[in-house]
Design an enzyme around this catalytic site. Structure first.
Site, PDB file in Angstrom:
ATOM      1  N   HIS A 158       0.817  -1.220   0.000  1.00 50.21           N
ATOM      2  CA  HIS A 158       0.000   0.000   0.000  1.00 50.21           C
ATOM      3  C   HIS A 158       0.856   1.278   0.000  1.00 50.21           C
ATOM      4  CE1 HIS A 158      -3.573  -2.354   0.372  1.00 50.21           C
ATOM      5  NE2 HIS A 158      -3.303  -2.787   1.577  1.00 50.21           N
ATOM      6  N   ASP A 193      -2.683 -10.587  -2.452  1.00 45.30           N
ATOM      7  CA  ASP A 193      -3.251 -10.100  -1.191  1.00 45.30           C
ATOM      8  C   ASP A 193      -4.735  -9.766  -1.408  1.00 45.30           C
ATOM      9  OD1 ASP A 193      -1.959  -8.564   1.534  1.00 45.30           O
ATOM     10  OD2 ASP A 193      -3.887  -7.758   0.832  1.00 45.30           O
ATOM     11  N   HIS A 195      -6.293  -7.301  -0.457  1.00 44.40           N
ATOM     12  CA  HIS A 195      -6.433  -5.857  -0.724  1.00 44.40           C
ATOM     13  C   HIS A 195      -5.662  -5.496  -1.997  1.00 44.40           C
ATOM     14  CE1 HIS A 195      -6.754  -6.282   3.752  1.00 44.40           C
ATOM     15  NE2 HIS A 195      -7.827  -5.545   3.523  1.00 44.40           N
ATOM     16  N   ASP A 282      -4.155 -12.873   3.277  1.00 44.38           N
ATOM     17  CA  ASP A 282      -5.423 -12.459   3.873  1.00 44.38           C
ATOM     18  C   ASP A 282      -6.630 -12.702   2.959  1.00 44.38           C
ATOM     19  OD1 ASP A 282      -4.422 -10.484   2.244  1.00 44.38           O
ATOM     20  OD2 ASP A 282      -4.498  -8.886   3.747  1.00 44.38           O
TER      21      ASP A 282
HETATM   22 ZN   LIG Z   1      -4.065  -7.141   2.732  1.00 48.66          ZN
END
Ligand SMILES: [Zn+2]
Length: 341
Positions: A158, A193, A195, A282
């Site tokens: 991120h 991931d 996200h 995740d």
């Molecule tokens: Zn994540």
């Protein structure tokens, strides 16, 4: 398989995390380290510590302005009367002018995208060594050592060139990919991931020499909300070199593996000769974030799918939070890869 980690990565121990209007314990706990170490060792990984390659390979991806901020902000924060023990901004400008604030609070808002990336005493050193581990993994591969696993924590995907966010400070996967690129290879980054890898996308968005692909829960209703949509395909020379594959919340193994097939076809068509896997765990059905529903068997198949590419792979740890299956999911990916490789 070789694995890379440095004990200084323990030094980041974030306390605060804000979700749904409540201050909660931060899920990116140092306790993840021993679970991931055990998971990697169960797959036959042998850990070694990275050398210090210096700031050069980190500054190849992050701006000097941001790195100056990140190294010094905790010390500067202490001069604020009554300041807390973590640097967390109270302003997040969605649109930034050319101006650069002088104050610690203003710069914190400028360089921290959200409240999920608190900076405390040991954060810079931990993130620096997390990045050095990623560089060490890339160098291992360049030295002919073959595929490797990097226990990079704090995670990185991120983080943009000048912006922390979502538990991430330095973009380990991007730093590793740039290291490989600088050595003359043609890398692709595949982010599994749950996200979207918004920082990684942002770093390479206008480039055609590093392909970026991300599979993730649809950002219409999931962090990071403002990036990760299918229409984000790159810009300028990079148009067509960024692929987002948003998946419906709760997608199971079959849906995830089908999208991964699409991702890996794109990697082949990029002419990639090395793959950096931004290995968030995740997407697990057991993960506290509950975005997707990949089972342990699914993680084995993800590992095997990367092996089928026939390219060297650098697995760089991203997210994946404490649950009964976190370590097992890592074992499954690495075992699945090694069995099929
Ligand atoms: Zn994540």
């Amino acid at each position: 398989m070789k694995a890379i980690f440095d004990d200084r990565q323990w030094l980041h121990d974030p306390k605060h995390f804000m979700a749904n209007g409540k201050i909660l314990p931060n899920p990116e706990q140092p306790g993840r380290i021993e679970v991931l170490q055990a998971g990697a060792r169960a797959a036959g990984c042998v850990f070694e510590t990275p050398k210090d390659a210096g700031l050069g390979p980190i500054a190849a991806v992050h701006t000097a302005e941001y790195l100056t901020f990140f190294k010094n902000i905790y010390r500067r924060w202490q001069y604020i009367d009554g300041a807390g023990d973590e640097v967390i901004p109270n302003i997040h400008p969605a649109r930034r002018s050319d101006g650069y604030p002088k104050s610690a609070t203003g710069q914190s808002g400028y360089h921290q995208a959200d409240t999920a990336c608190p900076i405390a005493k040991g954060t810079y050193e931990a993130a620096y060594w997390s990045a050095q581990s990623a560089i060490g993994g890339a160098d291992h591969l360049l030295d002919g050592g073959g595929s490797a696993y990097v226990l990079s924590r704090p995670p990185g995907h991120h983080a943009f060139g000048d912006l922390a966010g979502g538990f991430c400070f330095l973009n380990n996967s991007a730093i590793a990919a740039q290291r490989l690129r600088d050595a003359g290879l043609r890398p692709a980054i595949v982010d599994v991931d749950v996200h979207h890898g918004n920082g990684t996308q942002g770093i390479f968005y206008d480039r055609d020499d590093v392909l970026t692909v991300s599979l993730h829960a649809d950002p219409d209703r999931f962090y990071p909300f403002f990036w990760g949509h299918a229409q984000e395909r790159g810009e300028g020379r990079g148009l067509g070199c960024n692929l987002n594959l948003p998946l419906a919340r709760g997608t199971h193994d079959e849906g995830f593996l089908k999208a991964l097939g699409t991702a890996l076809e794109r990697v082949s068509m990029h002419g990639a000769d090395v793959v950096v896997v931004a290995l968030g765990l995740d997407a697990s059905i057991d993960d506290p974030f509950q975005g997707l529903a990949v089972t342990q068997d699914g993680f084995s198949r993800i590992g095997a799918a990367f092996a089928a590419l026939g390219l060297p792979v650098l697995f760089v740890q991203e997210g994946g939070y404490l649950s009964d299956s976190l370590g097992k999911n890592l074992t499954r990916v690495l075992d699945g890869y090694q069995t099929a490789a």
